[in-house]
Design an enzyme around this catalytic site. Structure first.
Site, mmCIF file in Angstrom:
data_model
loop_
_atom_site.group_PDB
_atom_site.id
_atom_site.type_symbol
_atom_site.label_atom_id
_atom_site.label_comp_id
_atom_site.label_asym_id
_atom_site.label_seq_id
_atom_site.Cartn_x
_atom_site.Cartn_y
_atom_site.Cartn_z
ATOM 1 N N ASP A 1 -4.176 8.921 -4.860
ATOM 2 C CA ASP A 1 -3.811 8.333 -3.577
ATOM 3 C C ASP A 1 -2.415 8.789 -3.157
ATOM 4 O OD1 ASP A 1 -3.389 6.579 -1.411
ATOM 5 O OD2 ASP A 1 -4.702 5.075 -2.253
ATOM 6 N N ASN A 2 -1.437 7.891 -3.154
ATOM 7 C CA ASN A 2 -0.103 8.279 -2.699
ATOM 8 C C ASN A 2 0.659 9.099 -3.732
ATOM 9 O OD1 ASN A 2 0.288 6.858 -0.086
ATOM 10 N ND2 ASN A 2 -0.263 5.115 -1.355
ATOM 11 N N ASN B 1 -3.238 8.687 7.887
ATOM 12 C CA ASN B 1 -3.172 7.981 6.629
ATOM 13 C C ASN B 1 -1.723 7.944 6.157
ATOM 14 O OD1 ASN B 1 -3.178 7.582 3.714
ATOM 15 N ND2 ASN B 1 -5.377 7.669 3.860
ATOM 16 N N ASP B 2 -1.183 9.092 5.821
ATOM 17 C CA ASP B 2 0.167 9.121 5.267
ATOM 18 C C ASP B 2 1.036 10.102 6.025
ATOM 19 O OD1 ASP B 2 2.198 8.409 3.617
ATOM 20 O OD2 ASP B 2 1.544 9.606 1.919
ATOM 21 N N HIS C 1 0.499 1.419 7.422
ATOM 22 C CA HIS C 1 -0.230 2.176 6.389
ATOM 23 C C HIS C 1 0.808 3.018 5.648
ATOM 24 C CE1 HIS C 1 -4.358 4.427 5.801
ATOM 25 N NE2 HIS C 1 -3.786 4.114 4.675
ATOM 26 N N GLU D 1 0.806 -1.209 0.000
ATOM 27 C CA GLU D 1 0.000 0.000 0.000
ATOM 28 C C GLU D 1 0.842 1.263 0.000
ATOM 29 O OE1 GLU D 1 -0.476 2.471 2.976
ATOM 30 O OE2 GLU D 1 -2.032 2.669 1.483
ATOM 31 N N ASP D 2 1.991 1.215 0.609
ATOM 32 C CA ASP D 2 2.871 2.358 0.449
ATOM 33 C C ASP D 2 4.284 1.836 0.271
ATOM 34 O OD1 ASP D 2 3.624 4.936 0.128
ATOM 35 O OD2 ASP D 2 3.527 5.487 2.236
ATOM 36 N N HIS E 1 -1.882 1.174 12.585
ATOM 37 C CA HIS E 1 -3.238 1.147 13.153
ATOM 38 C C HIS E 1 -3.413 -0.083 14.029
ATOM 39 C CE1 HIS E 1 -4.400 4.428 10.532
ATOM 40 N NE2 HIS E 1 -4.082 3.725 9.465
ATOM 41 N N ASN F 1 -5.037 12.489 1.598
ATOM 42 C CA ASN F 1 -4.470 11.153 1.494
ATOM 43 C C ASN F 1 -2.949 11.221 1.432
ATOM 44 O OD1 ASN F 1 -3.889 8.457 0.694
ATOM 45 N ND2 ASN F 1 -5.950 8.240 -0.016
HETATM 46 C C1 LIG Z 1 -0.966 5.022 0.053
HETATM 47 O O1 LIG Z 1 -2.042 4.389 -0.478
HETATM 48 C C2 LIG Z 1 -2.914 3.806 0.435
HETATM 49 C C3 LIG Z 1 -3.975 3.107 -0.280
HETATM 50 O O2 LIG Z 1 -5.147 3.844 -0.328
HETATM 51 C C4 LIG Z 1 -3.489 4.850 1.287
HETATM 52 O O3 LIG Z 1 -4.460 4.313 2.151
HETATM 53 C C5 LIG Z 1 -2.360 5.439 2.012
HETATM 54 O O4 LIG Z 1 -2.836 6.432 2.742
HETATM 55 C C6 LIG Z 1 -1.372 5.966 1.078
HETATM 56 N N1 LIG Z 1 -0.216 6.260 1.738
HETATM 57 C C7 LIG Z 1 0.469 7.213 1.338
HETATM 58 C C8 LIG Z 1 1.882 7.146 1.724
HETATM 59 O O5 LIG Z 1 -0.020 8.109 0.671
#
Ligand SMILES: *[C@@H]1O[C@H](CO)[C@@H](O)[C@H](O)[C@H]1NC(C)=O
Ligand SMILES: *[C@@H]1O[C@H](CO)[C@@H](O)[C@H](O)[C@H]1NC(C)=O
Ligand SMILES: *[C@@H]1O[C@H](CO)[C@@H](O)[C@H](O)[C@H]1NC(C)=O
Ligand SMILES: *[C@@H]1O[C@H](CO)[C@@H](O)[C@H](O)[C@H]1NC(C)=O
Length: 356
Positions: free
Chosen positions: A270-271, A168-169, A115, A53-54, A134, A224
């Site tokens: 997304d990323n 999230n990130d 994540h 995912e990352d 998480h 995100n």
């Molecule tokens: C990367 O992608 C995942 C998948 O959705 C997302 O949930 C996550 O927040 C993202 N992480 C980054 C580093 O952006």
């Protein structure tokens, strides 16, 4: 009369719910089908079946990959196994992945649920890996030292804060120093789902240091990915459900000012990964959000990778580098480059490695 009022109110509410529903479908690009864009020389990475995912590629070509995310509403092919961090050496002709061993007395690997990840390398060439975790549906940031020779991660610290509640990130600017996105305002799963459904745009970005923690940007419809330009002057934030990439100026006091420059897309961004050499942005995208948030084996999510060149100029160049309907790769969430090679990760599925 009272009944009529109730009916009228209900009618009004229903009309509004219809509006919400149609806006919801639009935000999720619910009806989009992928037009394929092919890339030659791509192979699935052996040993990645439950997400990638990352990922981050270090300047020496070592890729660190987070795998096995469990996230409410998102598919997992292995819901009972803890997540892990994988290592892949992109200098090898046919690289294999291996799982990094985690050491450190206080860290609970059974509840590891990684994540977003980010690395920071200090003057002594020590590489720190920061991981959004998480455990038991909470949000923490785990700080590890990457021990290259031992192929392991030494756990140094767990960072918790009330402003790091729906993480999230993350993008690291020091070992204990980062920006992070909170994809929701609420922490509770039920309230989160209403927040997204109604499109409240209450998601926000936080600056964290041991001395100061503050909200530096807010009002996002699911903030995100986050990343930083190679010169450290700009911060990029992807707004998943508004389909936008925003550019912020970063100040010496770590506040962010919106440049009012955002690029809009017809896909869920997304990323964000930044090419350290060219400064190009590489973005893993979900062409159809309905399929990623409501997994159905009959209607699988596809994958899409976008490259943005010259983002700071008047005319950024946007290229769809790869697009596929899910037969090969489901739910691309990240893409990153090293010496012309492209590594594409997914939320819960496989990973694809493409050579030039
Ligand atoms: C990367 O992608 C995942 C998948 O959705 C997302 O949930 C996550 O927040 C993202 N992480 C980054 C580093 O952006
Ligand atoms: C570690 O995590 C598992 C899974 O959530 C949990 O059952 C266990 O109690 C945790 N152990 C400790 C020492 O907290
Ligand atoms: C941070 O720096 C920027 C640019 O110099 C300035 O406009 C802003 O007021 C500063 N904010 C704080 C909270 O010091
Ligand atoms: C997906 O694309 C492949 C290759 O283009 C095609 O063979 C397949 O039928 C497509 N699947 C769906 C469900 O559209």
């Amino acid at each position: 009369m009272a009944k009529l009022m109730v009916l009228t109110l209900l009618g009004l509410a229903m009309t509004h719910l219809k509006d919400y529903q149609s806006s919801y479908q639009k935000r999720l690009t619910a009806f989009r089908e992928v037009e394929p864009v092919d890339l030659p020389n791509c192979n699935l990475v052996k040993g990645i079946e439950t997400g990638s995912e990352d990922l981050e590629i270090l300047p020496n070509g070592l890729a660190l990959i987070s795998s096995g995310l469990k996230f409410p509403g998102i598919k997992s092919f292995d819901p009972d196994k803890p997540g892990k961090i994988l290592l892949m050496d992109l200098n090898e002709e046919d690289p294999e992945v291996l799982e990094l061993r985690i050491s450190g007395s206080k860290f609970n690997t059974s509840s590891f649920n990684p994540h977003g990840i980010s690395t920071f390398t200090d003057e002594d060439n020590t590489v720190y890996l920061l991981v959004v975790n998480h455990p038991d549906a909470k949000s923490t940031v785990e700080l590890f030292k990457f021990q290259k020779e031992e192929k392991s991660l030494l756990h140094l610290k767990t960072i918790r804060h009330k402003l790091l509640a729906s993480l999230n990130d993350i993008v690291a600017v020091g070992p204990e120093h980062f920006y992070a996105t909170n994809d929701h305002y609420f922490v509770d799963h039920y309230l989160k789902s209403w927040e997204v459904y109604l499109g409240l745009s209450w998601s926000y970005v936080v600056y964290y240091s041991p001395n100061e923690v503050k909200v530096v940007a807010d009002g996002f419809d699911f903030a995100n990915g986050i990343n930083i330009s190679p010169d450290g002057k700009y911060v990029y934030i992807s707004e998943l459900l508004a389909h936008k990439i925003h550019v912020y100026e970063k100040h010496a006091n770590w506040t962010l000012t919106s440049l009012k420059k955002s690029l809009a897309f017809n896909t869920l961004v997304d990323n964000i990964s930044v090419d350290p050499v060219t400064g190009d942005l590489w973005i893993g995208c979900h062409p159809n959000g309905m399929r990623i948030f409501f997994y159905d084996p009959e209607h699988i999510p596809g994958s899409e990778v976008i490259q943005i060149q010259n983002i700071l100029t008047e005319e950024p160049k946007v290229t769809v580098v790869y697009a596929e309907n899910g037969t090969v790769l489901q739910g691309s969430s990240v893409a990153s480059v090293y010496k012309g090679k492209l590594l594409i990760g997914t939320v819960f599925h496989k990973a694809l490695y493409c050579k030039p």
